[in-house]
Design a protein around this motif. Structure first.
Motif, short mmCIF file in Angstrom:
data_model
loop_
_atom_site.label_atom_id
_atom_site.label_comp_id
_atom_site.label_asym_id
_atom_site.label_seq_id
_atom_site.Cartn_x
_atom_site.Cartn_y
_atom_site.Cartn_z
N ASN A 40 92.56 -81.20 55.52
CA ASN A 40 91.57 -80.45 54.74
C ASN A 40 90.56 -79.76 55.65
OD1 ASN A 40 92.77 -81.15 52.32
ND2 ASN A 40 91.46 -82.92 52.00
N ALA A 41 90.19 -80.42 56.76
CA ALA A 41 89.25 -79.80 57.71
C ALA A 41 89.87 -78.54 58.31
CB ALA A 41 88.88 -80.79 58.80
N LYS A 42 91.17 -78.58 58.58
CA LYS A 42 91.85 -77.39 59.11
C LYS A 42 91.85 -76.26 58.09
CE LYS A 42 94.75 -79.87 62.38
NZ LYS A 42 96.08 -80.37 62.71
N LYS A 43 92.03 -76.60 56.80
CA LYS A 43 91.99 -75.58 55.75
C LYS A 43 90.63 -74.90 55.70
CE LYS A 43 95.06 -77.86 52.42
NZ LYS A 43 95.07 -78.52 51.10
N VAL A 44 89.55 -75.70 55.74
CA VAL A 44 88.20 -75.15 55.68
C VAL A 44 87.93 -74.30 56.92
CG1 VAL A 44 85.74 -75.73 55.65
CG2 VAL A 44 87.33 -77.03 54.23
N ALA A 45 88.33 -74.78 58.11
CA ALA A 45 88.11 -74.04 59.35
C ALA A 45 88.85 -72.70 59.31
CB ALA A 45 88.56 -74.86 60.55
N LYS A 46 90.06 -72.70 58.75
CA LYS A 46 90.84 -71.45 58.64
C LYS A 46 90.14 -70.45 57.72
CE LYS A 46 95.52 -69.77 57.58
NZ LYS A 46 95.18 -68.49 58.08
N VAL A 47 89.61 -70.93 56.60
CA VAL A 47 88.88 -70.05 55.68
C VAL A 47 87.66 -69.45 56.38
CG1 VAL A 47 87.43 -70.04 53.60
CG2 VAL A 47 89.66 -71.15 53.53
N ILE A 48 86.94 -70.28 57.14
CA ILE A 48 85.75 -69.78 57.85
C ILE A 48 86.14 -68.74 58.89
CG2 ILE A 48 83.89 -70.42 59.44
CD1 ILE A 48 83.81 -73.15 57.97
N ARG A 49 87.21 -69.01 59.66
CA ARG A 49 87.63 -68.05 60.69
C ARG A 49 88.14 -66.75 60.07
NH1 ARG A 49 89.41 -72.60 63.33
NH2 ARG A 49 91.52 -72.43 62.53
N ASP A 50 88.92 -66.85 58.96
CA ASP A 50 89.53 -65.66 58.37
C ASP A 50 88.55 -64.83 57.56
OD1 ASP A 50 91.86 -66.55 59.51
OD2 ASP A 50 92.79 -67.22 57.64
N GLY A 96 84.99 -65.62 57.07
CA GLY A 96 83.58 -65.75 57.42
C GLY A 96 83.12 -64.66 58.37
N PRO A 97 81.81 -64.57 58.59
CA PRO A 97 81.28 -63.57 59.53
C PRO A 97 81.71 -63.88 60.96
CG PRO A 97 79.53 -64.97 58.66
CD PRO A 97 80.77 -65.37 57.97
#
Length: 164
Positions: free
Chosen positions: A107-117, A119-120
């Protein structure tokens, strides 16, 4: 040059609030007319699991609904509760519900991917055990990340802490 700002993304529950919700549900089950004589009960079974028992599948599900209602009243996300299906055990039905805490690696990887893709730019997510640290130079970018994640519908609860 400004110092780097950061915040943590966690998935935590207030154990005392869950305990209070469980006690309120047990008290309501003991006093409600429709639960009389059906052997309905709810109690902790271990550190993170709740055991629900009743003599019919419908009554067991009703006990679970009462517990969910008490959790919502105490501002605890139902995403932290992972309830199984009623299992027959002798003459009674049981439901085991786990109260989960912490963000899994997946789940942490999912959130990190959303932020990288989405996010600013200039914001870096970092997985640290069962939490995620997000850092960036501008506080506005961090606030944009928080707004982005609040807009997403993850199947686990998120809280934002240590904003600095």
């Amino acid at each position: 040059m400004p110092a780097e700002s950061s915040f943590d993304i966690v998935s935590r529950i207030d154990r005392q609030e869950v305990d209070n919700a469980l006690n309120q549900a047990a008290k309501e089950i003991g006093t409600r007319f429709d639960f009389r004589g059906v052997g309905a009960s709810i109690a902790w079974s271990g550190d993170q699991a709740v055991d629900i028992r009743a003599n019919s599948e419908e009554r067991a599900k009703a006990v679970l609904d009462v517990f969910k209602e008490k959790l919502v009243k105490r501002s605890i996300s139902l995403k932290t509760l992972d309830a199984g299906e009623p299992q027959q055990s002798g003459k009674e039905y049981r439901i085991t519900a786990k109260v989960s805490e912490g963000i899994s690696q997946e789940n942490a990887k999912k959130v990190a991917k959303v932020i990288r893709d989405e996010g600013p730019k200039g914001v870096q997510p970092q997985i640290q055990g069962d939490q995620l640290r997000v850092s960036g130079k501008k506080k506005d970018d961090l606030q944009a990340v928080i707004a982005l994640l609040k807009g997403k519908d993850f199947d686990f609860a998120l809280q934002f802490t240590n904003y600095r």
